[in-house]
Design an enzyme around this catalytic site. Structure first.
Site, PDB file in Angstrom:
ATOM      1  N   LEU A  89       0.815  -1.206   0.000  1.00  0.00           N
ATOM      2  CA  LEU A  89       0.000   0.000   0.000  1.00  0.00           C
ATOM      3  C   LEU A  89       0.856   1.268   0.000  1.00  0.00           C
ATOM      4  O   LEU A  89       0.336   2.362   0.180  1.00  0.00           O
ATOM      5  CB  LEU A  89      -0.916   0.008   1.231  1.00  0.00           C
ATOM      6  CG  LEU A  89      -1.812  -1.225   1.386  1.00  0.00           C
ATOM      7  CD1 LEU A  89      -2.509  -1.187   2.741  1.00  0.00           C
ATOM      8  CD2 LEU A  89      -2.839  -1.286   0.263  1.00  0.00           C
ATOM      9  N   HIS A  90       2.143   1.110  -0.187  1.00  0.00           N
ATOM     10  CA  HIS A  90       3.070   2.240  -0.109  1.00  0.00           C
ATOM     11  C   HIS A  90       3.532   2.604  -1.523  1.00  0.00           C
ATOM     12  O   HIS A  90       4.447   1.979  -2.075  1.00  0.00           O
ATOM     13  CB  HIS A  90       4.261   1.891   0.779  1.00  0.00           C
ATOM     14  CG  HIS A  90       3.865   1.325   2.111  1.00  0.00           C
ATOM     15  ND1 HIS A  90       3.443   2.111   3.150  1.00  0.00           N
ATOM     16  CD2 HIS A  90       3.799   0.042   2.553  1.00  0.00           C
ATOM     17  CE1 HIS A  90       3.146   1.347   4.190  1.00  0.00           C
ATOM     18  NE2 HIS A  90       3.354   0.088   3.857  1.00  0.00           N
ATOM     19  N   ARG A  91       2.917   3.599  -2.107  1.00  0.00           N
ATOM     20  CA  ARG A  91       3.196   3.972  -3.489  1.00  0.00           C
ATOM     21  C   ARG A  91       4.414   4.877  -3.564  1.00  0.00           C
ATOM     22  O   ARG A  91       4.397   6.023  -3.114  1.00  0.00           O
ATOM     23  CB  ARG A  91       1.976   4.688  -4.086  1.00  0.00           C
ATOM     24  CG  ARG A  91       0.782   3.784  -4.344  1.00  0.00           C
ATOM     25  CD  ARG A  91       0.982   2.930  -5.576  1.00  0.00           C
ATOM     26  NE  ARG A  91       1.038   3.726  -6.781  1.00  0.00           N
ATOM     27  CZ  ARG A  91      -0.020   3.961  -7.557  1.00  0.00           C
ATOM     28  NH1 ARG A  91      -1.211   3.456  -7.243  1.00  0.00           N
ATOM     29  NH2 ARG A  91       0.108   4.682  -8.647  1.00  0.00           N
ATOM     30  N   THR A  92       5.491   4.376  -4.145  1.00  0.00           N
ATOM     31  CA  THR A  92       6.709   5.183  -4.263  1.00  0.00           C
ATOM     32  C   THR A  92       6.579   6.266  -5.324  1.00  0.00           C
ATOM     33  O   THR A  92       7.383   7.202  -5.357  1.00  0.00           O
ATOM     34  CB  THR A  92       7.910   4.286  -4.585  1.00  0.00           C
ATOM     35  OG1 THR A  92       7.667   3.575  -5.813  1.00  0.00           O
ATOM     36  CG2 THR A  92       8.162   3.285  -3.477  1.00  0.00           C
ATOM     37  N   LEU A  97       4.000   8.170   1.080  1.00  0.00           N
ATOM     38  CA  LEU A  97       3.968   6.711   1.106  1.00  0.00           C
ATOM     39  C   LEU A  97       2.926   6.170   2.069  1.00  0.00           C
ATOM     40  O   LEU A  97       2.666   4.960   2.080  1.00  0.00           O
ATOM     41  CB  LEU A  97       5.342   6.181   1.547  1.00  0.00           C
ATOM     42  CG  LEU A  97       6.532   6.467   0.657  1.00  0.00           C
ATOM     43  CD1 LEU A  97       7.822   6.130   1.397  1.00  0.00           C
ATOM     44  CD2 LEU A  97       6.443   5.643  -0.622  1.00  0.00           C
TER      45      LEU A  97
END
Length: 228
Positions: A89-92, A97
């Protein structure tokens, strides 16, 4: 240490797995859980379908669940970790994030299924990242972090894991894969173990052919001993 845990008493996966998103082939794959919890509770991380998520029926992800496939004769060392995709669920590519609840459905990015093929060996405290395929007979050295696919009969080590060497010459690997030994019947595999537990591809091919011939004619004694 929990009662009954010891390095000489591995946990057989087909007897232990309850998560419907973990698929185990055969009955020989095991986890050496001497210094840690059981396979599902200790090794497999971030995979929906575990005991906790099954107990919370309202907790259903809005995205497809990546699957874990494990072949037969797989050996998994103590304290190994297989990371799955449930926490991606951590969009770089976003400025933040942070997995805010109202954008989780958009933030999630699946990595695909993780596949550990027949005869692979994962060393102690190694980590397999999501979406990776370990080829037949692959070896992951202890404490390595595998971030990409590992070809069949290849030894990798390090963080990130890199190829150290092939277990056999490429021509031998091709011949070995063509034999497809882990798809043999139990009877054939057990009968030919004297040459499977060896390193002569010529003998293995000869014995396989002899067994097939003797099996088709009803006389299997020809495959009882390895070719010199």
């Amino acid at each position: 240490m929990p009662d009954g845990y010891h390095w000489s008493r591995p946990q057989h996966l087909h007897e232990a797995v309850t998560n419907p998103n973990i698929h185990v082939t055969g009955t020989r794959s095991y986890y050496s859980h001497a210094w840690s919890g059981d396979f599902e509770g200790s090794v497999v991380r971030y995979l929906h379908g575990d005991a906790y998520s099954r107990a919370n029926r309202n907790w259903t992800p809005p995205w497809p669940i990546d699957q874990l496939y494990i072949g037969d004769y797989v050996c998994i060392g103590a304290e190994a970790v297989i990371l799955m995709g449930g926490n991606h669920l951590h969009r770089t590519d976003w400025f933040s994030l942070y997995p805010f609840p109202d954008v989780r459905a958009d933030a999630y990015q699946g990595k695909g299924d993780t596949v550990i093929k027949d005869g692979a060996w994962i060393g102690m405290r190694a980590m397999i990242m999501p979406g990776v395929t370990l080829g037949e007979g692959a070896v992951v050295a202890a404490q390595s972090v595998v971030t990409r696919d590992v070809p069949p009969y290849t030894l990798v080590a390090g963080s990130p894991a890199r190829e150290v060497r092939k277990r056999f010459d490429p021509e031998v690997i091709d011949r070995l894969l063509a034999l497809d030994i882990y798809k043999w019947s139990d009877e054939k595999f057990d009968s030919l173990r004297p040459v499977i537990c060896g390193s002569s591809i010529d003998a293995l091919e000869e014995m396989s052919q002899a067994w097939d011939v003797s099996s088709s004619t009803g006389h299997r004694n020809a495959a009882a001993a390895p070719v010199a």
